[in-house]
Design a protein around this motif. Structure first.
Motif, mmCIF file in Angstrom:
data_model
loop_
_atom_site.group_PDB
_atom_site.id
_atom_site.type_symbol
_atom_site.label_atom_id
_atom_site.label_comp_id
_atom_site.label_asym_id
_atom_site.label_seq_id
_atom_site.Cartn_x
_atom_site.Cartn_y
_atom_site.Cartn_z
ATOM 1 N N SER A 153 0.828 -1.207 0.000
ATOM 2 C CA SER A 153 0.000 0.000 0.000
ATOM 3 C C SER A 153 0.861 1.255 0.000
ATOM 4 O O SER A 153 0.497 2.260 -0.590
ATOM 5 N N ARG A 154 1.986 1.236 0.656
ATOM 6 C CA ARG A 154 2.857 2.418 0.715
ATOM 7 C C ARG A 154 3.629 2.621 -0.581
ATOM 8 O O ARG A 154 3.954 3.738 -0.937
ATOM 9 N N ILE A 155 3.908 1.532 -1.310
ATOM 10 C CA ILE A 155 4.621 1.669 -2.580
ATOM 11 C C ILE A 155 3.776 2.477 -3.557
ATOM 12 O O ILE A 155 4.289 3.330 -4.273
ATOM 13 N N THR A 156 2.465 2.233 -3.588
ATOM 14 C CA THR A 156 1.607 2.987 -4.496
ATOM 15 C C THR A 156 1.572 4.463 -4.120
ATOM 16 O O THR A 156 1.354 5.312 -4.971
ATOM 17 N N LEU A 157 1.794 4.769 -2.852
ATOM 18 C CA LEU A 157 1.793 6.163 -2.419
ATOM 19 C C LEU A 157 3.149 6.833 -2.563
ATOM 20 O O LEU A 157 3.236 8.055 -2.524
ATOM 21 N N SER A 158 4.218 6.058 -2.742
ATOM 22 C CA SER A 158 5.548 6.662 -2.754
ATOM 23 C C SER A 158 5.686 7.701 -3.860
ATOM 24 O O SER A 158 6.338 8.723 -3.669
ATOM 25 N N GLY A 159 5.070 7.462 -5.010
ATOM 26 C CA GLY A 159 5.128 8.431 -6.097
ATOM 27 C C GLY A 159 4.497 9.753 -5.736
ATOM 28 O O GLY A 159 5.020 10.819 -6.063
ATOM 29 N N VAL A 160 3.387 9.714 -5.023
ATOM 30 C CA VAL A 160 2.715 10.956 -4.648
ATOM 31 C C VAL A 160 3.509 11.705 -3.572
ATOM 32 O O VAL A 160 3.498 12.935 -3.528
ATOM 33 N N PHE A 161 4.257 10.981 -2.733
ATOM 34 C CA PHE A 161 5.129 11.657 -1.762
ATOM 35 C C PHE A 161 6.275 12.369 -2.483
ATOM 36 O O PHE A 161 6.666 13.465 -2.096
ATOM 37 N N ASN A 162 6.783 11.737 -3.538
ATOM 38 C CA ASN A 162 7.798 12.399 -4.357
ATOM 39 C C ASN A 162 7.225 13.646 -5.011
ATOM 40 O O ASN A 162 7.889 14.683 -5.078
ATOM 41 N N ASP A 163 5.978 13.542 -5.510
ATOM 42 C CA ASP A 163 5.316 14.701 -6.110
ATOM 43 C C ASP A 163 5.158 15.833 -5.094
ATOM 44 O O ASP A 163 5.350 17.000 -5.426
ATOM 45 N N GLU A 222 -3.839 13.649 -7.685
ATOM 46 C CA GLU A 222 -2.936 14.609 -8.302
ATOM 47 C C GLU A 222 -2.793 15.761 -7.317
ATOM 48 O O GLU A 222 -3.744 16.102 -6.609
ATOM 49 N N LEU A 223 -1.610 16.369 -7.266
ATOM 50 C CA LEU A 223 -1.346 17.432 -6.295
ATOM 51 C C LEU A 223 -1.076 18.757 -6.981
ATOM 52 O O LEU A 223 -0.548 18.793 -8.084
ATOM 53 N N ALA A 224 -1.427 19.833 -6.287
ATOM 54 C CA ALA A 224 -1.114 21.186 -6.759
ATOM 55 C C ALA A 224 -0.972 22.092 -5.545
ATOM 56 O O ALA A 224 -1.500 21.805 -4.469
ATOM 57 N N TYR A 225 -0.234 23.171 -5.746
ATOM 58 C CA TYR A 225 -0.048 24.170 -4.688
ATOM 59 C C TYR A 225 -0.756 25.439 -5.134
ATOM 60 O O TYR A 225 -0.412 26.026 -6.160
ATOM 61 N N ASP A 226 -1.784 25.842 -4.394
ATOM 62 C CA ASP A 226 -2.537 27.045 -4.725
ATOM 63 C C ASP A 226 -1.784 28.291 -4.283
ATOM 64 O O ASP A 226 -1.015 28.252 -3.319
ATOM 65 N N GLU A 227 -2.039 29.383 -4.969
ATOM 66 C CA GLU A 227 -1.373 30.647 -4.651
ATOM 67 C C GLU A 227 -1.670 31.132 -3.235
ATOM 68 O O GLU A 227 -0.873 31.857 -2.655
ATOM 69 N N ASP A 228 -2.803 30.727 -2.696
ATOM 70 C CA ASP A 228 -3.166 31.158 -1.338
ATOM 71 C C ASP A 228 -2.540 30.273 -0.253
ATOM 72 O O ASP A 228 -2.843 30.417 0.923
ATOM 73 N N GLU A 277 -2.661 26.861 -0.034
ATOM 74 C CA GLU A 277 -3.317 25.575 0.205
ATOM 75 C C GLU A 277 -2.755 24.506 -0.728
ATOM 76 O O GLU A 277 -2.331 24.802 -1.842
ATOM 77 N N ILE A 278 -2.773 23.274 -0.247
ATOM 78 C CA ILE A 278 -2.381 22.129 -1.070
ATOM 79 C C ILE A 278 -3.671 21.532 -1.619
ATOM 80 O O ILE A 278 -4.618 21.273 -0.868
ATOM 81 N N ALA A 279 -3.707 21.317 -2.937
ATOM 82 C CA ALA A 279 -4.904 20.765 -3.583
ATOM 83 C C ALA A 279 -4.671 19.298 -3.946
ATOM 84 O O ALA A 279 -3.589 18.922 -4.401
ATOM 85 N N PHE A 280 -5.695 18.492 -3.718
ATOM 86 C CA PHE A 280 -5.699 17.065 -4.042
ATOM 87 C C PHE A 280 -6.860 16.842 -5.008
ATOM 88 O O PHE A 280 -7.988 17.215 -4.698
ATOM 89 N N CYS A 329 -16.824 12.493 -13.462
ATOM 90 C CA CYS A 329 -16.813 12.595 -11.993
ATOM 91 C C CYS A 329 -15.459 13.113 -11.533
ATOM 92 O O CYS A 329 -14.434 12.739 -12.080
ATOM 93 N N TYR A 330 -15.456 13.962 -10.545
ATOM 94 C CA TYR A 330 -14.188 14.408 -9.971
ATOM 95 C C TYR A 330 -14.395 14.876 -8.544
ATOM 96 O O TYR A 330 -15.513 15.157 -8.108
ATOM 97 N N MET A 331 -13.307 14.961 -7.840
ATOM 98 C CA MET A 331 -13.313 15.514 -6.486
ATOM 99 C C MET A 331 -12.062 16.343 -6.326
ATOM 100 O O MET A 331 -10.963 15.930 -6.679
ATOM 101 N N SER A 332 -12.261 17.529 -5.796
ATOM 102 C CA SER A 332 -11.156 18.423 -5.502
ATOM 103 C C SER A 332 -11.209 18.739 -4.015
ATOM 104 O O SER A 332 -12.275 19.037 -3.474
#
Length: 155
Positions: free
Chosen positions: A42-52, A88-94, A96-99, A107-110
């Motif tokens: 389970s952690r291997i699948t998350l390792s990429g997102v931690f790198n991101d 997917e990750l992003a850093y907002d100008e204000d 906040e970290i976006a997921f 369908c989507y969730m932000s």
């Protein structure tokens, strides 16, 4: 008449050849290794997102350990159930970290996470089926939010 014979312990796995205790110990060792393997998987699948997340922090000119929103983001990722695919990750100008998660049929969730633990989310399943709200993230993800993410990723 019975007698108890004492002998020195030869290590963690000593005594596995004893009938009852040995069977119990073998089962315990096997289950422990199964749980460790599941955890690693389970952690291997998350390792990429931690790198991101690390790269996102570098691009933003901050260190994860020195920025509260990134620290919350790290804890949020660790709190995600293992069956949910990484966002997917992003850093907002204000600040906040976006997921973001994208599912089938639009369908989507932000979700955004602020440096004070404020978690805001919006999910869209169809033109008539939308949900949004604000919760507090305190090292555990509210059940309602997890269910929405599951619903998006399983659609």
């Amino acid at each position: 008449m019975s007698a108890v014979v004492m002998r020195p312990c030869l290590g963690l796995l000593d005594g596995l050849n004893m009938p009852v205790a040995g069977d119990f110990a073998k089962q315990s060792v096997r289950k422990t290794f199964e749980h460790i393997a599941d955890f690693k998987k389970s952690r291997i699948t998350l390792s990429g997102v931690f790198n991101d997340l690390q790269l996102l922090a570098q691009e933003s000119g901050v260190r994860v350990a020195e920025h509260q929103a990134f620290m919350f983001a790290q804890r949020f990722l660790l709190a995600l159930p293992s069956e949910i695919r990484p966002p997917e990750l992003a850093y907002d100008e204000d600040g906040e970290i976006a997921f973001d998660w994208h599912g089938d049929r639009g369908c989507y969730m932000s979700l955004t996470l602020r440096d004070d633990g404020r978690l805001s989310y919006a999910a869209r399943f169809s033109a008539f089926d939308k949900e949004y709200g604000t919760k507090r993230f305190d090292n555990s993800i509210p059940k309602q939010v997890i269910e929405l993410v599951r619903r998006v990723t399983q659609s």
